[in-house]
Write a protein that holds these residues in place. Structure first.
Motif, mmCIF file in Angstrom:
data_model
loop_
_atom_site.group_PDB
_atom_site.id
_atom_site.type_symbol
_atom_site.label_atom_id
_atom_site.label_comp_id
_atom_site.label_asym_id
_atom_site.label_seq_id
_atom_site.Cartn_x
_atom_site.Cartn_y
_atom_site.Cartn_z
ATOM 1 N N SER A 149 88.327 -15.609 57.802
ATOM 2 C CA SER A 149 86.995 -15.313 58.338
ATOM 3 C C SER A 149 87.079 -14.069 59.216
ATOM 4 O O SER A 149 88.167 -13.601 59.568
ATOM 5 C CB SER A 149 86.455 -16.506 59.141
ATOM 6 O OG SER A 149 87.313 -16.800 60.239
ATOM 7 N N ARG A 150 85.908 -13.555 59.570
ATOM 8 C CA ARG A 150 85.837 -12.371 60.435
ATOM 9 C C ARG A 150 84.687 -12.560 61.407
ATOM 10 O O ARG A 150 83.605 -13.022 61.009
ATOM 11 C CB ARG A 150 85.608 -11.114 59.592
ATOM 12 C CG ARG A 150 85.671 -9.813 60.388
ATOM 13 C CD ARG A 150 85.088 -8.648 59.591
ATOM 14 N NE ARG A 150 85.783 -8.377 58.350
ATOM 15 C CZ ARG A 150 86.850 -7.580 58.230
ATOM 16 N NH1 ARG A 150 87.345 -6.981 59.312
ATOM 17 N NH2 ARG A 150 87.402 -7.370 57.056
ATOM 18 N N GLY A 175 83.408 -20.571 64.515
ATOM 19 C CA GLY A 175 82.654 -19.596 65.293
ATOM 20 C C GLY A 175 82.428 -18.303 64.532
ATOM 21 O O GLY A 175 81.322 -17.739 64.541
ATOM 22 N N ASN A 176 83.477 -17.818 63.870
ATOM 23 C CA ASN A 176 83.351 -16.577 63.092
ATOM 24 C C ASN A 176 82.335 -16.723 61.966
ATOM 25 O O ASN A 176 81.503 -15.843 61.733
ATOM 26 C CB ASN A 176 84.708 -16.205 62.485
ATOM 27 C CG ASN A 176 85.719 -15.776 63.527
ATOM 28 O OD1 ASN A 176 85.389 -15.601 64.693
ATOM 29 N ND2 ASN A 176 86.962 -15.626 63.103
ATOM 30 N N VAL A 227 84.904 -10.197 54.290
ATOM 31 C CA VAL A 227 86.035 -10.984 54.801
ATOM 32 C C VAL A 227 87.201 -10.783 53.843
ATOM 33 O O VAL A 227 87.015 -10.895 52.621
ATOM 34 C CB VAL A 227 85.678 -12.488 54.889
ATOM 35 C CG1 VAL A 227 86.891 -13.289 55.341
ATOM 36 C CG2 VAL A 227 84.507 -12.707 55.837
ATOM 37 N N PRO A 228 88.383 -10.479 54.337
ATOM 38 C CA PRO A 228 89.518 -10.274 53.435
ATOM 39 C C PRO A 228 90.028 -11.578 52.839
ATOM 40 O O PRO A 228 89.906 -12.647 53.433
ATOM 41 C CB PRO A 228 90.572 -9.632 54.337
ATOM 42 C CG PRO A 228 90.260 -10.148 55.701
ATOM 43 C CD PRO A 228 88.763 -10.250 55.760
ATOM 44 N N ARG A 229 90.608 -11.486 51.657
ATOM 45 C CA ARG A 229 91.273 -12.613 51.021
ATOM 46 C C ARG A 229 92.786 -12.405 51.118
ATOM 47 O O ARG A 229 93.252 -11.311 51.405
ATOM 48 C CB ARG A 229 90.842 -12.753 49.567
ATOM 49 C CG ARG A 229 91.101 -11.526 48.730
ATOM 50 C CD ARG A 229 90.498 -11.636 47.326
ATOM 51 N NE ARG A 229 90.691 -10.400 46.576
ATOM 52 C CZ ARG A 229 91.792 -10.093 45.890
ATOM 53 N NH1 ARG A 229 92.812 -10.947 45.860
ATOM 54 N NH2 ARG A 229 91.881 -8.958 45.239
ATOM 55 N N VAL A 277 89.786 -10.596 62.533
ATOM 56 C CA VAL A 277 90.029 -11.423 61.353
ATOM 57 C C VAL A 277 90.868 -12.641 61.711
ATOM 58 O O VAL A 277 91.799 -12.557 62.512
ATOM 59 C CB VAL A 277 90.734 -10.597 60.251
ATOM 60 C CG1 VAL A 277 91.133 -11.491 59.077
ATOM 61 C CG2 VAL A 277 89.831 -9.470 59.775
ATOM 62 N N ASN A 278 90.525 -13.779 61.118
ATOM 63 C CA ASN A 278 91.242 -15.025 61.360
ATOM 64 C C ASN A 278 91.635 -15.646 60.025
ATOM 65 O O ASN A 278 90.899 -15.536 59.045
ATOM 66 C CB ASN A 278 90.367 -15.997 62.160
ATOM 67 C CG ASN A 278 91.065 -17.309 62.457
ATOM 68 O OD1 ASN A 278 90.985 -18.252 61.677
ATOM 69 N ND2 ASN A 278 91.748 -17.376 63.595
ATOM 70 N N LEU A 279 92.794 -16.301 59.998
ATOM 71 C CA LEU A 279 93.245 -17.020 58.818
ATOM 72 C C LEU A 279 93.871 -18.328 59.281
ATOM 73 O O LEU A 279 94.827 -18.310 60.068
ATOM 74 C CB LEU A 279 94.259 -16.197 58.018
ATOM 75 C CG LEU A 279 94.876 -16.863 56.784
ATOM 76 C CD1 LEU A 279 93.803 -17.168 55.736
ATOM 77 C CD2 LEU A 279 95.971 -15.978 56.189
ATOM 78 N N ALA A 280 93.337 -19.467 58.829
ATOM 79 C CA ALA A 280 93.818 -20.763 59.319
ATOM 80 C C ALA A 280 93.701 -21.833 58.242
ATOM 81 O O ALA A 280 92.763 -21.812 57.434
ATOM 82 C CB ALA A 280 93.023 -21.181 60.559
ATOM 83 N N PRO A 281 94.650 -22.791 58.218
ATOM 84 C CA PRO A 281 94.589 -23.897 57.253
ATOM 85 C C PRO A 281 93.883 -25.118 57.831
ATOM 86 O O PRO A 281 94.042 -25.446 59.007
ATOM 87 C CB PRO A 281 96.072 -24.197 56.999
ATOM 88 C CG PRO A 281 96.741 -23.856 58.291
ATOM 89 C CD PRO A 281 95.936 -22.763 58.938
#
Length: 271
Positions: free
Chosen positions: A100-101, A137-138, A187-189, A107-111
């Motif tokens: 997410s952004r 939140g993003n 949003v990046p992948r 940018v955030n990346l979480a499982p």
């Protein structure tokens, strides 16, 4: 329907009988009532003839589970075990590896282990966060996110993205992953992931208990608007789930399973 009646009806139905379980299970009763008669009931218990063929279990020994065999608890009063069995029972679960952004571009990346698909048309996926975290939140700010398939080859990197870091720190960098641009969302992948879903937010729902009390958990739902699939995962026009070797969550603090092609089996629905 009685146990005896069920046994009479289901003779000739091809289903598996688990030793120590009642032959008159609801499943086989349901099959019998549907009129499916091309099957036989097999038992994997000791043979009762010289030929060694599989036979029906002895009804006197096929006992149903009783209260004394059950670990019973009411969640509101605690489970009484070393680890809460809830998320180990509902397992394995797909992993919601969410990028997410926020509105400022962080940018955030979480499982997330509470993740699944919920609708075909339109295709909707969702994940539940057990507190108001950066991902939620993003997504609320921008209305977009990406789901990335977590595989055995990416297991360690996925685990690294679960670390609690400052909001402006990118988990892509922590895990050494490539942030590839998406087509329809900003949003990046994860470029290394064999499958990614670009999503537009549809709903964020705060969950609540049966008594109406709000839980500190939010279900985020999104419509899949674009899909990226590594062509190596497609054979004869069919996506092969096992080829990607996805990993799935299985409870406790760190239990996972790997899905492999050799573990797949097929059952065609009767309707």
């Amino acid at each position: 329907m009685s146990s005896q009646a069920c046994r009479r009806v289901v003779r000739g139905i091809d289903a598996f009988v688990i030793p120590g379980r009642c032959e008159a299970s609801n499943l086989r009763c349901a099959i019998a009532h549907r009129g499916i008669s091309r099957f036989r009931v097999w038992s994997f218990g000791p043979s009762r003839n010289d030929g060694g063929s599989r036979q029906l279990t002895n009804s006197k020994k096929a006992l149903s589970v009783t209260d004394k065999d059950l670990h019973y608890y009411e969640p509101a009063n605690g489970h009484g075990l070393k680890h809460d069995p809830f998320n180990a029972i509902i397992a394995p679960r797909p992993i919601g590896w969410i990028s997410s952004r926020d509105a400022k571009g962080n940018v955030n990346l979480a499982p997330y282990s509470f993740f699944n698909g919920f609708c075909y048309h339109p295709p909707i996926i969702g994940f539940s966060s057990t507190s108001w975290k950066d991902s939620v939140g993003n997504i609320k700010e921008t209305g977009e996110f990406v789901w990335n398939l977590a595989t055995m080859d990416l297991a360690q990197q996925m685990n690294l993205t679960a670390a609690h870091v400052a909001h402006d720190v990118s988990e892509f960098k922590i895990a050494g992953l490539t942030a590839a641009p998406s087509k329809l969302v900003n949003v990046p992948r994860v470029a290394e992931s064999p499958v990614s879903f670009e999503c537009k937010l549809t709903q964020i729902i705060q969950l609540q208990g049966a008594n109406g009390e709000k839980a500190q958990a939010w279900l985020t739902l999104g419509e899949v608007v674009a899909v990226h699939i590594d062509k190596a995962m497609i054979k004869d026009g069919v996506y092969q789930t096992g080829l990607a070797r996805p990993i799935v969550r299985a409870g406790r603090r760190g239990d996972y399973f790997e899905i492999k092609p050799e573990n797949m089996f097929e059952m065609i629905r009767p309707d």
